[in-house]
Scaffold this motif. Sequence first.
Motif, PDB file in Angstrom:
ATOM      1  N   GLN A  48       0.848  -1.186   0.000  1.00 43.59           N
ATOM      2  CA  GLN A  48       0.000   0.000   0.000  1.00 43.59           C
ATOM      3  C   GLN A  48       0.884   1.237   0.000  1.00 43.59           C
ATOM      4  O   GLN A  48       1.983   1.243   0.547  1.00 43.59           O
ATOM      5  CB  GLN A  48      -0.950   0.045   1.191  1.00 43.59           C
ATOM      6  CG  GLN A  48      -0.333   0.343   2.533  1.00 43.59           C
ATOM      7  CD  GLN A  48      -1.277   1.035   3.498  1.00 43.59           C
ATOM      8  OE1 GLN A  48      -1.356   2.259   3.518  1.00 43.59           O
ATOM      9  NE2 GLN A  48      -1.972   0.252   4.303  1.00 43.59           N
ATOM     10  N   GLN A  49       0.366   2.279  -0.647  1.00 41.64           N
ATOM     11  CA  GLN A  49       0.988   3.595  -0.585  1.00 41.64           C
ATOM     12  C   GLN A  49       0.181   4.401   0.414  1.00 41.64           C
ATOM     13  O   GLN A  49      -1.038   4.549   0.262  1.00 41.64           O
ATOM     14  CB  GLN A  49       0.968   4.261  -1.959  1.00 41.64           C
ATOM     15  CG  GLN A  49       1.673   5.601  -1.978  1.00 41.64           C
ATOM     16  CD  GLN A  49       1.583   6.266  -3.336  1.00 41.64           C
ATOM     17  OE1 GLN A  49       0.588   6.127  -4.040  1.00 41.64           O
ATOM     18  NE2 GLN A  49       2.626   6.992  -3.699  1.00 41.64           N
ATOM     19  N   LEU A  59       2.502   9.122   1.372  1.00 39.87           N
ATOM     20  CA  LEU A  59       2.793   8.704  -0.003  1.00 39.87           C
ATOM     21  C   LEU A  59       3.950   7.719  -0.140  1.00 39.87           C
ATOM     22  O   LEU A  59       4.388   7.426  -1.250  1.00 39.87           O
ATOM     23  CB  LEU A  59       3.013   9.915  -0.912  1.00 39.87           C
ATOM     24  CG  LEU A  59       1.808  10.857  -1.031  1.00 39.87           C
ATOM     25  CD1 LEU A  59       2.161  12.066  -1.878  1.00 39.87           C
ATOM     26  CD2 LEU A  59       0.600  10.124  -1.604  1.00 39.87           C
ATOM     27  N   LEU A  60       4.439   7.185   0.975  1.00 39.62           N
ATOM     28  CA  LEU A  60       5.484   6.173   0.891  1.00 39.62           C
ATOM     29  C   LEU A  60       4.848   4.786   0.820  1.00 39.62           C
ATOM     30  O   LEU A  60       3.753   4.559   1.320  1.00 39.62           O
ATOM     31  CB  LEU A  60       6.422   6.266   2.097  1.00 39.62           C
ATOM     32  CG  LEU A  60       7.231   7.559   2.216  1.00 39.62           C
ATOM     33  CD1 LEU A  60       8.169   7.489   3.411  1.00 39.62           C
ATOM     34  CD2 LEU A  60       7.997   7.859   0.937  1.00 39.62           C
ATOM     35  N   ASP A 147      14.096  -3.228  -5.562  1.00 39.10           N
ATOM     36  CA  ASP A 147      13.646  -1.838  -5.629  1.00 39.10           C
ATOM     37  C   ASP A 147      14.003  -1.050  -4.363  1.00 39.10           C
ATOM     38  O   ASP A 147      14.294   0.137  -4.429  1.00 39.10           O
ATOM     39  CB  ASP A 147      12.140  -1.771  -5.901  1.00 39.10           C
ATOM     40  CG  ASP A 147      11.721  -0.403  -6.402  1.00 39.10           C
ATOM     41  OD1 ASP A 147      12.382   0.134  -7.320  1.00 39.10           O
ATOM     42  OD2 ASP A 147      10.745   0.152  -5.849  1.00 39.10           O
ATOM     43  N   MET A 148      13.975  -1.726  -3.222  1.00 37.17           N
ATOM     44  CA  MET A 148      14.357  -1.043  -1.976  1.00 37.17           C
ATOM     45  C   MET A 148      15.809  -0.573  -2.014  1.00 37.17           C
ATOM     46  O   MET A 148      16.132   0.455  -1.434  1.00 37.17           O
ATOM     47  CB  MET A 148      14.157  -1.959  -0.774  1.00 37.17           C
ATOM     48  CG  MET A 148      12.782  -1.910  -0.224  1.00 37.17           C
ATOM     49  SD  MET A 148      12.762  -2.820   1.322  1.00 37.17           S
ATOM     50  CE  MET A 148      11.026  -2.758   1.644  1.00 37.17           C
ATOM     51  N   ILE A 154      11.409   5.779  -1.353  1.00 38.16           N
ATOM     52  CA  ILE A 154       9.966   5.664  -1.616  1.00 38.16           C
ATOM     53  C   ILE A 154       9.271   4.685  -0.666  1.00 38.16           C
ATOM     54  O   ILE A 154       8.074   4.484  -0.759  1.00 38.16           O
ATOM     55  CB  ILE A 154       9.660   5.299  -3.092  1.00 38.16           C
ATOM     56  CG1 ILE A 154      10.097   3.872  -3.419  1.00 38.16           C
ATOM     57  CG2 ILE A 154      10.292   6.322  -4.043  1.00 38.16           C
ATOM     58  CD1 ILE A 154       9.579   3.369  -4.773  1.00 38.16           C
ATOM     59  N   TYR A 155      10.044   4.104   0.269  1.00 35.42           N
ATOM     60  CA  TYR A 155       9.504   3.133   1.220  1.00 35.42           C
ATOM     61  C   TYR A 155       9.559   3.684   2.644  1.00 35.42           C
ATOM     62  O   TYR A 155      10.457   4.449   2.979  1.00 35.42           O
ATOM     63  CB  TYR A 155      10.286   1.812   1.145  1.00 35.42           C
ATOM     64  CG  TYR A 155      10.126   1.113  -0.176  1.00 35.42           C
ATOM     65  CD1 TYR A 155       9.019   0.298  -0.417  1.00 35.42           C
ATOM     66  CD2 TYR A 155      11.057   1.291  -1.197  1.00 35.42           C
ATOM     67  CE1 TYR A 155       8.859  -0.334  -1.647  1.00 35.42           C
ATOM     68  CE2 TYR A 155      10.896   0.661  -2.425  1.00 35.42           C
ATOM     69  CZ  TYR A 155       9.800  -0.143  -2.646  1.00 35.42           C
ATOM     70  OH  TYR A 155       9.624  -0.758  -3.861  1.00 35.42           O
ATOM     71  N   THR A 156       8.599   3.252   3.461  1.00 34.38           N
ATOM     72  CA  THR A 156       8.605   3.692   4.860  1.00 34.38           C
ATOM     73  C   THR A 156       9.826   3.118   5.576  1.00 34.38           C
ATOM     74  O   THR A 156      10.332   2.040   5.225  1.00 34.38           O
ATOM     75  CB  THR A 156       7.330   3.249   5.614  1.00 34.38           C
ATOM     76  OG1 THR A 156       7.268   1.817   5.642  1.00 34.38           O
ATOM     77  CG2 THR A 156       6.072   3.834   4.992  1.00 34.38           C
TER      78      THR A 156
END
Length: 175
Positions: A48-49, A59-60, A147-148, A154-156
Amino acid sequence: MTEEKVILVDTNDEPIGLMEKMAAHEQGLLHRAFSVFILNSKNEVMLQQRASGKYHSPLLWTNTCCSHQRALESNVQAGKRRLFEEMGFSVELKNLFHFIYKAPFDNGLTEHELDHVMIGYYNSEPQINPVEVESWKWMKIEDIKTDMKLNPEIYTVWFKIIFNEFYHHLESHKI
């Protein structure tokens, strides 16, 4: 409306009191939490974003849902409740493991959680709650890992920690 309370715990997950959520995060006190990972039949994780209006990490991208247990609520009950509130569906959840992590945010808050990680399976589209969730997507586990590394911003903060634990648990238990 009164602010939601979190369950303060010791390192053995024994409750030692209740505290308003914001105060616990301001003081960085150890409290009980949970993280839910929903996988589909293709072994993809539903991400989820977070909604743009969230007070931290808007938005992360993060795991399917996460939150805090309420007093007298089991981990699975809490996970099912929050999964339905955020993503609009219910499935059976299974406890996988728990661990402690501490993650400070830029806004002065700190997540210091004894996190119970759970897994469930679902093959349809969620009915997201736009107050909580901006968007969602299915992503292969290996693609998340890659991707991380390429796009950590872009990730929490907590998802990067929790995903690493989740990934190693899947590897060692062949789930």
